[in-house]
Motif scaffolding. Sequence first.
Motif, PDB file in Angstrom:
ATOM      1  N   GLN A 246      -7.666  13.162  -3.774  1.00 36.54           N
ATOM      2  CA  GLN A 246      -6.425  12.473  -3.043  1.00 36.54           C
ATOM      3  C   GLN A 246      -6.302  11.342  -3.576  1.00 36.54           C
ATOM      4  O   GLN A 246      -6.986  10.834  -3.832  1.00 36.54           O
ATOM      5  N   ALA A 247      -4.897  11.271  -3.629  1.00 33.24           N
ATOM      6  CA  ALA A 247      -4.279   9.991  -4.005  1.00 33.24           C
ATOM      7  C   ALA A 247      -4.472   8.659  -2.984  1.00 33.24           C
ATOM      8  O   ALA A 247      -4.720   8.946  -1.910  1.00 33.24           O
ATOM      9  N   PRO A 248      -5.064   7.644  -3.726  1.00 32.28           N
ATOM     10  CA  PRO A 248      -5.597   6.402  -2.658  1.00 32.28           C
ATOM     11  C   PRO A 248      -4.236   6.066  -1.929  1.00 32.28           C
ATOM     12  O   PRO A 248      -2.912   6.225  -2.272  1.00 32.28           O
ATOM     13  N   LEU A 249      -4.451   5.516  -0.886  1.00 30.12           N
ATOM     14  CA  LEU A 249      -3.579   4.983  -0.022  1.00 30.12           C
ATOM     15  C   LEU A 249      -2.741   3.707  -0.520  1.00 30.12           C
ATOM     16  O   LEU A 249      -3.569   2.970  -1.408  1.00 30.12           O
ATOM     17  N   GLN A 250      -1.627   3.276  -0.211  1.00 30.01           N
ATOM     18  CA  GLN A 250      -0.848   2.184  -0.646  1.00 30.01           C
ATOM     19  C   GLN A 250      -0.601   1.142   0.180  1.00 30.01           C
ATOM     20  O   GLN A 250       0.189   1.150   1.137  1.00 30.01           O
ATOM     21  N   GLU A 251      -1.508   0.044   0.023  1.00 34.74           N
ATOM     22  CA  GLU A 251      -1.046  -1.170   0.914  1.00 34.74           C
ATOM     23  C   GLU A 251       0.155  -2.013   0.377  1.00 34.74           C
ATOM     24  O   GLU A 251       0.265  -1.926  -0.836  1.00 34.74           O
ATOM     25  N   SER A 252       0.535  -2.664   1.436  1.00 38.00           N
ATOM     26  CA  SER A 252       1.757  -3.695   0.827  1.00 38.00           C
ATOM     27  C   SER A 252       1.726  -4.919   1.836  1.00 38.00           C
ATOM     28  O   SER A 252       1.206  -4.557   2.844  1.00 38.00           O
ATOM     29  N   GLY A 253       2.267  -6.054   0.998  1.00 36.32           N
ATOM     30  CA  GLY A 253       2.362  -7.072   2.198  1.00 36.32           C
ATOM     31  C   GLY A 253       1.284  -8.140   1.895  1.00 36.32           C
ATOM     32  O   GLY A 253       0.632  -7.883   0.830  1.00 36.32           O
ATOM     33  N   GLY A 254       0.768  -8.933   2.751  1.00 42.87           N
ATOM     34  CA  GLY A 254      -0.370  -9.788   2.350  1.00 42.87           C
ATOM     35  C   GLY A 254       0.166 -10.980   1.606  1.00 42.87           C
ATOM     36  O   GLY A 254       1.212 -11.345   1.803  1.00 42.87           O
ATOM     37  N   GLY A 255      -0.889 -11.875   1.092  1.00 44.34           N
ATOM     38  CA  GLY A 255      -0.448 -12.962   0.458  1.00 44.34           C
ATOM     39  C   GLY A 255      -1.192 -14.231   0.846  1.00 44.34           C
ATOM     40  O   GLY A 255      -2.223 -14.094   1.449  1.00 44.34           O
ATOM     41  N   SER A 256      -0.387 -15.432   1.232  1.00 40.43           N
ATOM     42  CA  SER A 256      -0.896 -16.543   1.835  1.00 40.43           C
ATOM     43  C   SER A 256      -0.532 -17.103   2.789  1.00 40.43           C
ATOM     44  O   SER A 256       0.898 -17.166   3.130  1.00 40.43           O
ATOM     45  N   ALA A 257      -1.194 -17.762   3.565  1.00 42.88           N
ATOM     46  CA  ALA A 257      -0.610 -18.375   4.618  1.00 42.88           C
ATOM     47  C   ALA A 257      -1.591 -19.657   5.220  1.00 42.88           C
ATOM     48  O   ALA A 257      -2.615 -19.700   4.685  1.00 42.88           O
ATOM     49  N   GLN A 258      -0.900 -20.595   6.125  1.00 44.63           N
ATOM     50  CA  GLN A 258      -1.908 -21.562   6.217  1.00 44.63           C
ATOM     51  C   GLN A 258      -2.484 -21.182   7.592  1.00 44.63           C
ATOM     52  O   GLN A 258      -1.936 -20.267   8.273  1.00 44.63           O
ATOM     53  N   PRO A 259      -3.494 -22.022   7.988  1.00 42.41           N
ATOM     54  CA  PRO A 259      -4.270 -21.828   9.347  1.00 42.41           C
ATOM     55  C   PRO A 259      -3.289 -21.865  10.529  1.00 42.41           C
ATOM     56  O   PRO A 259      -2.426 -22.904  10.369  1.00 42.41           O
ATOM     57  N   GLY A 260      -3.511 -21.003  11.482  1.00 41.14           N
ATOM     58  CA  GLY A 260      -2.228 -20.899  12.353  1.00 41.14           C
ATOM     59  C   GLY A 260      -1.327 -20.083  12.276  1.00 41.14           C
ATOM     60  O   GLY A 260      -0.345 -19.783  13.228  1.00 41.14           O
ATOM     61  N   GLY A 261      -0.888 -19.628  10.924  1.00 42.35           N
ATOM     62  CA  GLY A 261       0.079 -18.878  10.603  1.00 42.35           C
ATOM     63  C   GLY A 261       0.115 -17.303  10.768  1.00 42.35           C
ATOM     64  O   GLY A 261      -0.820 -16.891  11.194  1.00 42.35           O
ATOM     65  N   SER A 262       0.953 -16.505  10.240  1.00 41.27           N
ATOM     66  CA  SER A 262       1.136 -15.154  10.495  1.00 41.27           C
ATOM     67  C   SER A 262       1.558 -14.398   9.308  1.00 41.27           C
ATOM     68  O   SER A 262       2.191 -14.917   8.181  1.00 41.27           O
ATOM     69  N   LEU A 263       1.025 -13.262   9.248  1.00 43.84           N
ATOM     70  CA  LEU A 263       1.215 -12.044   8.024  1.00 43.84           C
ATOM     71  C   LEU A 263       1.071 -10.787   8.604  1.00 43.84           C
ATOM     72  O   LEU A 263       0.789 -10.622   9.615  1.00 43.84           O
ATOM     73  N   ARG A 264       2.017  -9.967   7.912  1.00 41.10           N
ATOM     74  CA  ARG A 264       1.969  -8.691   8.024  1.00 41.10           C
ATOM     75  C   ARG A 264       1.745  -7.899   7.197  1.00 41.10           C
ATOM     76  O   ARG A 264       2.310  -8.072   5.991  1.00 41.10           O
ATOM     77  N   ILE A 265       0.952  -6.863   6.974  1.00 39.98           N
ATOM     78  CA  ILE A 265       0.500  -6.000   6.156  1.00 39.98           C
ATOM     79  C   ILE A 265       0.751  -4.445   6.642  1.00 39.98           C
ATOM     80  O   ILE A 265       0.767  -4.224   7.636  1.00 39.98           O
ATOM     81  N   SER A 266       1.056  -3.757   5.489  1.00 43.44           N
ATOM     82  CA  SER A 266       1.566  -2.306   6.001  1.00 43.44           C
ATOM     83  C   SER A 266       0.826  -1.365   4.994  1.00 43.44           C
ATOM     84  O   SER A 266       0.147  -1.692   3.677  1.00 43.44           O
ATOM     85  N   CYS A 267       0.729  -0.013   5.168  1.00 36.90           N
ATOM     86  CA  CYS A 267      -0.029   0.854   4.348  1.00 36.90           C
ATOM     87  C   CYS A 267       0.600   2.354   4.504  1.00 36.90           C
ATOM     88  O   CYS A 267       0.920   2.707   5.721  1.00 36.90           O
ATOM     89  N   ALA A 268       1.159   2.953   3.694  1.00 34.63           N
ATOM     90  CA  ALA A 268       1.365   4.364   3.576  1.00 34.63           C
ATOM     91  C   ALA A 268       0.373   5.179   3.891  1.00 34.63           C
ATOM     92  O   ALA A 268      -0.633   5.345   3.086  1.00 34.63           O
ATOM     93  N   VAL A 269       0.170   6.126   4.803  1.00 37.35           N
ATOM     94  CA  VAL A 269      -0.615   6.941   5.296  1.00 37.35           C
ATOM     95  C   VAL A 269      -0.254   8.403   5.055  1.00 37.35           C
ATOM     96  O   VAL A 269       0.707   8.773   5.302  1.00 37.35           O
ATOM     97  N   PRO A 270      -1.244   9.443   5.185  1.00 43.84           N
ATOM     98  CA  PRO A 270      -0.814  10.963   5.093  1.00 43.84           C
ATOM     99  C   PRO A 270      -0.498  11.236   6.486  1.00 43.84           C
ATOM    100  O   PRO A 270      -0.831  10.698   7.392  1.00 43.84           O
ATOM    101  N   ALA A 271       0.453  12.206   6.398  1.00 41.88           N
ATOM    102  CA  ALA A 271       1.082  12.594   7.910  1.00 41.88           C
ATOM    103  C   ALA A 271      -0.104  13.330   8.423  1.00 41.88           C
ATOM    104  O   ALA A 271       0.043  13.593   9.768  1.00 41.88           O
ATOM    105  N   THR A 272      -1.395  13.863   7.919  1.00 42.08           N
ATOM    106  CA  THR A 272      -2.190  14.593   8.525  1.00 42.08           C
ATOM    107  C   THR A 272      -3.411  13.914   9.150  1.00 42.08           C
ATOM    108  O   THR A 272      -4.242  14.265   9.701  1.00 42.08           O
ATOM    109  N   ALA A 273      -3.360  12.471   8.597  1.00 45.42           N
ATOM    110  CA  ALA A 273      -4.353  11.678   9.187  1.00 45.42           C
ATOM    111  C   ALA A 273      -4.170  11.481  10.655  1.00 45.42           C
ATOM    112  O   ALA A 273      -3.111  11.008  11.386  1.00 45.42           O
TER     113      ALA A 273
END
Length: 125
Positions: free
Chosen positions: A1-28
Amino acid sequence: QAPLQESGGGSAQPGGSLRISCAVPATALCLAWFRQAPGKERTAVAAISRVDGSSYYSDAVKNRFTVSRDKAKNTLYLQMKNLRPQDTGMYFCAARPSVCDSWSPALDQYRYTNWGQGTQVTVSS
């Protein structure tokens, strides 16, 4: 099976926020995030049931991170708030066709069959 694909991430300062996402199979049915800090083992962050949205968190991120899923878009999200330097690491999404059951099975990395290649999150001032 093809690996899942994450996106987002990066750098932030302490106390900051980030959001990451991932495309997942419909059957999971159980979806999760894990992370690995440099020189350390991979550990669980959070998991969520695709079916009913029940969520599970590790003690390290509880009340700071929120896991969610969009069934129509087949996408898994991790909203990270009040970030700390110890949150730094490579974040991996994971999926499996079996249900999440309860807290311990949901956060057991050995129960997951599909993995992404990871996205880096760095928290520093």
